[in-house]
Design a protein around this motif. Structure first.
Motif, PDB file in Angstrom:
ATOM      1  N   ASP A   5      -4.343 -10.639 -50.100  1.00 26.72           N
ATOM      2  CA  ASP A   5      -5.494 -11.161 -49.359  1.00 26.72           C
ATOM      3  C   ASP A   5      -5.091 -12.477 -48.718  1.00 26.72           C
ATOM      4  O   ASP A   5      -4.574 -13.364 -49.378  1.00 26.72           O
ATOM      5  CB  ASP A   5      -6.674 -11.420 -50.298  1.00 26.72           C
ATOM      6  N   THR A   6      -5.343 -12.590 -47.441  1.00 27.88           N
ATOM      7  CA  THR A   6      -4.973 -13.821 -46.761  1.00 27.88           C
ATOM      8  C   THR A   6      -6.143 -14.783 -46.767  1.00 27.88           C
ATOM      9  O   THR A   6      -7.296 -14.377 -46.858  1.00 27.88           O
ATOM     10  CB  THR A   6      -4.541 -13.541 -45.311  1.00 27.88           C
ATOM     11  N   GLN A   8      -8.828 -16.899 -45.248  1.00 26.00           N
ATOM     12  CA  GLN A   8      -9.536 -16.778 -43.976  1.00 26.00           C
ATOM     13  C   GLN A   8     -10.624 -17.842 -43.848  1.00 26.00           C
ATOM     14  O   GLN A   8     -11.743 -17.549 -43.473  1.00 26.00           O
ATOM     15  CB  GLN A   8     -10.140 -15.385 -43.849  1.00 26.00           C
ATOM     16  N   ASP A  10     -11.430 -21.762 -42.268  1.00 24.05           N
ATOM     17  CA  ASP A  10     -10.983 -22.799 -41.354  1.00 24.05           C
ATOM     18  C   ASP A  10     -10.344 -23.947 -42.150  1.00 24.05           C
ATOM     19  O   ASP A  10     -10.908 -24.401 -43.149  1.00 24.05           O
ATOM     20  CB  ASP A  10     -12.196 -23.300 -40.553  1.00 24.05           C
ATOM     21  N   ASN A  42      -2.447 -22.948 -44.034  1.00 25.00           N
ATOM     22  CA  ASN A  42      -2.723 -22.600 -45.433  1.00 25.00           C
ATOM     23  C   ASN A  42      -2.260 -23.701 -46.397  1.00 25.00           C
ATOM     24  O   ASN A  42      -2.182 -23.485 -47.606  1.00 25.00           O
ATOM     25  CB  ASN A  42      -2.060 -21.271 -45.808  1.00 25.00           C
ATOM     26  N   ALA A  67      -5.677 -15.779 -50.954  1.00 28.55           N
ATOM     27  CA  ALA A  67      -7.030 -16.331 -51.020  1.00 28.55           C
ATOM     28  C   ALA A  67      -7.389 -16.874 -52.404  1.00 28.55           C
ATOM     29  O   ALA A  67      -8.347 -17.631 -52.536  1.00 28.55           O
ATOM     30  CB  ALA A  67      -8.041 -15.268 -50.598  1.00 28.55           C
ATOM     31  N   THR A 113     -12.903 -19.399 -50.695  1.00 27.62           N
ATOM     32  CA  THR A 113     -11.639 -18.848 -50.201  1.00 27.62           C
ATOM     33  C   THR A 113     -11.498 -17.353 -50.368  1.00 27.62           C
ATOM     34  O   THR A 113     -10.700 -16.734 -49.675  1.00 27.62           O
ATOM     35  CB  THR A 113     -10.443 -19.537 -50.911  1.00 27.62           C
ATOM     36  N   SER A 115     -11.872 -13.617 -49.799  1.00 29.31           N
ATOM     37  CA  SER A 115     -12.332 -12.877 -48.630  1.00 29.31           C
ATOM     38  C   SER A 115     -13.475 -11.942 -49.031  1.00 29.31           C
ATOM     39  O   SER A 115     -13.574 -11.508 -50.157  1.00 29.31           O
ATOM     40  CB  SER A 115     -11.192 -12.109 -47.986  1.00 29.31           C
TER      41      SER A 115
END
Length: 116
Positions: A5-6, A8, A10, A42, A67, A113, A115
């Motif tokens: 999971d990245t 995502q 801001d 990140n 994440a 954080t 997702s």
């Protein structure tokens, strides 16, 4: 969810959330500064100044691996504005303690954080 999971969120919003949350997991007298890394979205740059007469300050690079997981690296330790040897037992204990607190802060921000 995959283990990849990245993140995502801001970077500015994330840095602001950290700046608000990190002081709540540290000693009340410690001072913190959290900034987003201009080159890597990140990554957060964390500066912690200790209270009392020791006048130590610690700089960390906090990288979101995904994440949920952060990797924390010590960048520098200073006393009265001069870099010091961070390998002494006293400083290592402080470094490890702050790393634990940084991980604790990351856990508190999972709702931001993770997702959806």
């Amino acid at each position: 969810m995959s283990k990849h999971d990245t993140l995502q969120v801001d970077a500015e919003r994330l840095a602001n959330a950290w700046a608000h949350t990190l002081p709540t997991v540290l000693s009340e007298s410690d001072r913190t500064e959290v900034k987003k890394d201009e080159a890597e979205p990140n990554v957060l740059r964390i500066h912690i100044a200790t209270a009392g007469h020791s006048h130590y300050s610690f700089d960390y690079k906090c990288t979101y691996v995904d994440a949920r997981e952060v990797k924390v690296e010590l960048v520098d330790v200073e006393r009265d504005g001069v870099s010091v040897d961070e390998r002494t037992d006293i400083i290592q204990t402080m470094v490890d303690d702050y790393v634990r607190h940084i991980h604790e802060c990351a856990q508190q921000l999972h709702s931001l954080t993770a997702s959806k």
